[in-house]
Design an enzyme around this catalytic site. Structure first.
Site, PDB file in Angstrom:
ATOM      1  N   HIS A   1      40.354 -14.542 -72.069  1.00  0.00           N
ATOM      2  CA  HIS A   1      39.244 -15.382 -71.623  1.00  0.00           C
ATOM      3  C   HIS A   1      39.022 -16.595 -72.529  1.00  0.00           C
ATOM      4  CE1 HIS A   1      36.723 -12.851 -74.470  1.00  0.00           C
ATOM      5  NE2 HIS A   1      36.183 -14.035 -74.673  1.00  0.00           N
TER       6      HIS A   1
ATOM      7  N   ASP B   1      42.499  -8.489 -71.000  1.00  0.00           N
ATOM      8  CA  ASP B   1      41.859  -9.568 -71.757  1.00  0.00           C
ATOM      9  C   ASP B   1      42.585  -9.843 -73.072  1.00  0.00           C
ATOM     10  OD1 ASP B   1      40.152 -11.615 -72.279  1.00  0.00           O
ATOM     11  OD2 ASP B   1      38.363 -10.390 -72.579  1.00  0.00           O
TER      12      ASP B   1
ATOM     13  N   SER C   1      35.441 -14.650 -80.384  1.00  0.00           N
ATOM     14  CA  SER C   1      36.360 -13.977 -79.467  1.00  0.00           C
ATOM     15  C   SER C   1      37.809 -14.265 -79.835  1.00  0.00           C
ATOM     16  CB  SER C   1      36.109 -14.436 -78.025  1.00  0.00           C
ATOM     17  OG  SER C   1      34.909 -13.906 -77.529  1.00  0.00           O
TER      18      SER C   1
END
Length: 379
Positions: A108, A138, A230
């Site tokens: 993402h 992911d 992230s």
């Protein structure tokens, strides 16, 4: 006499002062040494070990963004999710996992990117290419020139203990205004503990995360994780990467002590698949179907004490392992299966070639079947 006595007293006093000063100075040196050793704690050493392998990921591209996303007007007037194409820049983090210049991050973070740059700890900015991604897991694997960088040391999430120290390293400040160029190349470090292990999430529009994905067996930590973290590493007190920071649960958008990371073993398996095949091969579960639930009455009629498990409507491909219609799957690799979501969470992180043990209820007794996962051919 008095003069001599006075002189002698002064000399004696001076000697006494000099004598007592020696242990004080020695004590000060020992204290400073002890303080220096205390400052160089295991956490500081872990940070020094992993930080040089972490990069800021700057992603730019044309993406579709909402232009009318007010829930009141959308619901009241029945308006759809109107979007427009707009040039966007976003940032995340990545960790180097091989001397060939491979970096792990989240899908993402880089999804839909036209250009990806890695801002390295030495201040250099280098173009990176996407080797491949797995939207389902992911995970994304990037590659860039590795000159001047060293890969991180990799650990094992399976060895983690609840309560042990963890370090989250990344670039939550990204390219925010007011931050000097020199500051941008330095990663941010936060410290916490393993809050819980094997936390699993099913798709939900109520989650403020990647709400369309299954996230099984995540590492939960209270180390502060914020947007921009992230894709960065979660490391243990030895400086070994044990997870990839992925999302938070928050009412504000900022860290509230509920951060979650993908176990490094799963991320590395995905990277191996991407490196070899350019993608993560999809596992073949064709034909396998379940009844929605088992009533208490039905459970009692087949000898189950509780109405749990999934009853097989069609074994599909799993019939090759001996699974039959009306078998009840109680567990997958000893993890209880109470409903369809449990089955999904147990099977989603699996890879082609994995062997799965199915705990099955048949003829009023539990048996085990070994299912070797094969590749789906309809890609």
């Amino acid at each position: 006499m008095i003069f001599r006595t006075t002189t002698s007293s002064v000399v004696l006093a001076l000697c006494a002062t000099m004598t007592s000063a020696i242990p004080i100075q020695q004590g000060t040196a020992d204290t400073q040494k002890a303080i220096a050793e205390e400052r160089l704690s295991v956490i500081v050493q872990a940070v020094q070990k992993v930080s040089p392998s972490v990069a800021s990921v700057v992603v730019s591209g044309i993406q579709r963004v909402p232009i009318f996303n007010d829930p009141f007007y959308r619901d009241f007037f029945g308006l759809g999710p109107a979007t427009t194409r707009r040039f966007t820049v976003q940032s995340g983090s990545a960790v180097m996992i091989s001397s060939a210049g491979e970096f792990l991050t989240n899908q993402h973070v880089v999804g839909g990117a036209d250009t990806i740059r890695l801002l390295l700890p030495n201040g250099e900015s280098r173009l990176a290419e996407v080797i491949g991604t797995s939207p389902e897991l992911d995970v994304a694997l990037l590659k860039c020139n590795p000159e001047g960088m060293e890969p991180a040391q990799l650990g094992a999430a399976k060895n983690l203990l609840v309560g042990e120290w963890l370090v989250a390293v990344g670039y939550p400040v990204g390219g925010r205004r007011g931050l000097t160029e020199e500051s941008r190349v330095r990663p941010t470090v936060t410290v916490g503990v393993v809050s819980a292990l094997e936390r699993s999430f099913v798709p939900s529009t109520r989650q403020q995360t990647r709400s369309s994905l299954f996230y099984p067996d995540m590492i939960q930590t209270d180390a502060a994780i914020n947007p921009g973290n992230s894709g960065g590493p979660l490391a243990n007190a030895s400086g070994e990467v044990v997870g990839i920071n992925t999302f938070i649960l928050s009412d504000t958008g900022g860290s509230q002590g509920l951060g979650f990371a993908i176990p490094i073993e799963r991320a590395l398996k995905a990277a191996d698949e991407i490196r070899t095949y350019g993608r993560v091969r999809r596992v073949n579960f064709s034909g396998l179907q379940f009844y929605r639930s088992i009533s208490d009455e039905k459970a009692a009629s087949i000898g189950l004490e509780e109405g749990q498990g999934l009853m097989v409507a069609d074994p599909g491909i799993a019939g090759e392992a001996g699974l039959r219609r009306d078998d009840v799957i109680l567990d997958v690799d000893r993890k209880s299966v109470r409903n369809f979501d449990d089955a999904q969470l147990a099977l989603v992180p699996r890879f082609v070639g994995d062997q799965v043990t199915l705990g099955v209820w048949r003829n009023e007794s539990r048996i085990e079947l070994q299912l070797v996962l094969t590749e789906a051919q309809d890609q």
